[in-house]
Design a protein around this motif. Structure first.
Motif, PDB file in Angstrom:
ATOM      1  N   GLU A 103       0.817  -1.215   0.000  1.00 28.81           N
ATOM      2  CA  GLU A 103       0.000   0.000   0.000  1.00 28.81           C
ATOM      3  C   GLU A 103       0.855   1.271   0.000  1.00 28.81           C
ATOM      4  OE1 GLU A 103      -3.573   0.331   2.137  1.00 28.81           O
ATOM      5  OE2 GLU A 103      -3.860  -1.838   2.378  1.00 28.81           O
ATOM      6  N   ASP A 118     -14.677   9.222  -6.752  1.00 31.27           N
ATOM      7  CA  ASP A 118     -14.025   8.383  -5.752  1.00 31.27           C
ATOM      8  C   ASP A 118     -13.736   9.175  -4.484  1.00 31.27           C
ATOM      9  OD1 ASP A 118     -14.142   6.363  -7.563  1.00 31.27           O
ATOM     10  OD2 ASP A 118     -11.985   6.124  -7.834  1.00 31.27           O
ATOM     11  N   ALA A 148     -10.471  -0.459  -0.309  1.00 31.49           N
ATOM     12  CA  ALA A 148     -10.853  -0.969  -1.628  1.00 31.49           C
ATOM     13  C   ALA A 148     -11.168   0.182  -2.584  1.00 31.49           C
ATOM     14  CB  ALA A 148     -12.061  -1.901  -1.498  1.00 31.49           C
ATOM     15  N   THR A 149     -11.872   1.191  -2.086  1.00 30.29           N
ATOM     16  CA  THR A 149     -12.229   2.344  -2.918  1.00 30.29           C
ATOM     17  C   THR A 149     -11.004   3.172  -3.267  1.00 30.29           C
ATOM     18  OG1 THR A 149     -14.409   2.421  -1.860  1.00 30.29           O
ATOM     19  CG2 THR A 149     -13.704   4.396  -3.052  1.00 30.29           C
ATOM     20  N   TYR A 151      -7.840   2.254  -3.717  1.00 31.35           N
ATOM     21  CA  TYR A 151      -6.968   1.677  -4.744  1.00 31.35           C
ATOM     22  C   TYR A 151      -7.710   1.314  -6.027  1.00 31.35           C
ATOM     23  CZ  TYR A 151      -3.646   1.773  -0.999  1.00 31.35           C
ATOM     24  OH  TYR A 151      -2.842   2.222   0.017  1.00 31.35           O
ATOM     25  N   ARG A 152      -9.034   1.438  -5.989  1.00 29.53           N
ATOM     26  CA  ARG A 152      -9.805   1.241  -7.213  1.00 29.53           C
ATOM     27  C   ARG A 152      -9.384   2.241  -8.277  1.00 29.53           C
ATOM     28  NH1 ARG A 152     -15.851   1.896  -5.949  1.00 29.53           N
ATOM     29  NH2 ARG A 152     -15.336   4.113  -6.113  1.00 29.53           N
ATOM     30  N   GLY A 160      -6.355  -4.996  -7.222  1.00 26.78           N
ATOM     31  CA  GLY A 160      -7.428  -4.863  -6.239  1.00 26.78           C
ATOM     32  C   GLY A 160      -7.733  -6.181  -5.558  1.00 26.78           C
ATOM     33  N   GLU A 161      -7.717  -7.268  -6.321  1.00 25.92           N
ATOM     34  CA  GLU A 161      -8.000  -8.586  -5.752  1.00 25.92           C
ATOM     35  C   GLU A 161      -6.883  -9.040  -4.813  1.00 25.92           C
ATOM     36  OE1 GLU A 161      -8.714 -11.144  -9.065  1.00 25.92           O
ATOM     37  OE2 GLU A 161     -10.732 -10.392  -9.409  1.00 25.92           O
ATOM     38  N   GLU A 164      -7.262  -7.124  -1.589  1.00 20.99           N
ATOM     39  CA  GLU A 164      -8.408  -7.668  -0.869  1.00 20.99           C
ATOM     40  C   GLU A 164      -8.039  -8.983  -0.187  1.00 20.99           C
ATOM     41  OE1 GLU A 164     -12.657  -7.810   0.171  1.00 20.99           O
ATOM     42  OE2 GLU A 164     -11.229  -6.243  -0.361  1.00 20.99           O
TER      43      GLU A 164
END
Length: 226
Positions: A103, A118, A148-149, A151-152, A160-161, A164
């Motif tokens: 991150e 966003d 999640a939002t 890094y979208r 993203g997966e 997660e």
């Protein structure tokens, strides 16, 4: 034929035929003929691939290309972390450091680049987090939605997966193994700082905000995991 080789040949068949998730695979007799393998060997190979999420066996209907989810990765990460914990390793901290490394390396790319929609959604999530904190409610799901939002905005589905998967494994294990004290006000403040830094376009400030957030989690974990 070696089991591993048979699995690889079935995977190659999926790739070569450009089969999407949910597409039917050839029947067992067809696979036996195509691969020159026995029924038992084909079945064992399919079972192994199902465990990886590569195929889905629907009894009475056939075998289909799987969802290719990260569920096996999450299970593996969670199990390894639990096993390491009971061997006296700092496995939960190690998983946290993995999340932090990923991150921190990504957030600077988002500074000043997130679309307004966003940013509005992230603002709403921080507001919700603050309301939950005031009510004494848990913040986990709102925290998850925030990351999640955030890094979208990189527009990378695979990334993203992966993020997660790290989040799911870390929080599943943390809840099972340790009771981590938490000041929800600090958590809210740190998420608002991340949002403000990204909105301002200051990449160094965004990195510092992420590091502070993970540093706070590390401090709370250390006394109970070391």
């Amino acid at each position: 034929m070696a089991a591993r080789d048979l699995q690889e040949r079935i995977k190659k068949l999926i790739v070569d035929q450009r089969l999407p998730s949910g597409a039917p695979l050839p029947t067992e007799p067809e696979l036996m003929r195509l691969l020159g393998a026995s029924r038992n060997s084909v079945r064992e190979a399919l079972k192994a691939l199902q465990a990886m999420g590569i195929v889905e066996i629907r009894h009475g209907f056939g075998t289909y290309v799987g969802s290719m989810s990260f569920a096996p990765m999450i299970e593996g990460l969670a199990f390894r972390t639990v096993a390491g914990h009971y061997r006296g390793e700092d496995s939960l901290l190690q998983l946290l450091e993995l999340r932090e490394a990923v991150e921190t390396g990504l957030v600077s790319r988002l500074a000043g680049r997130l679309p307004e929609a966003d940013l509005v959604e992230l603002e709403a999530l921080v507001d919700r987090m603050e309301r939950e904190a005031a009510q004494g409610a848990g913040l986990a799901e709102t925290d998850r939605a925030f990351h999640a939002t955030l890094y979208r905005g990189l527009d990378n589905v695979l990334l993203g997966e992966v993020l997660e998967a790290f989040w799911e494994a870390f929080h599943r294990v943390r809840q099972d193994l340790v009771d981590v004290p938490q000041d929800p006000r600090v958590t809210c403040r740190q998420h608002r700082e991340i949002l403000d830094a990204v909105r301002s376009g200051d990449s160094l400030r965004a990195e510092r905000a992420i590091r502070e957030h993970f540093g706070n989690i590390r401090t709370r974990l250390s006394p109970v995991t070391v």
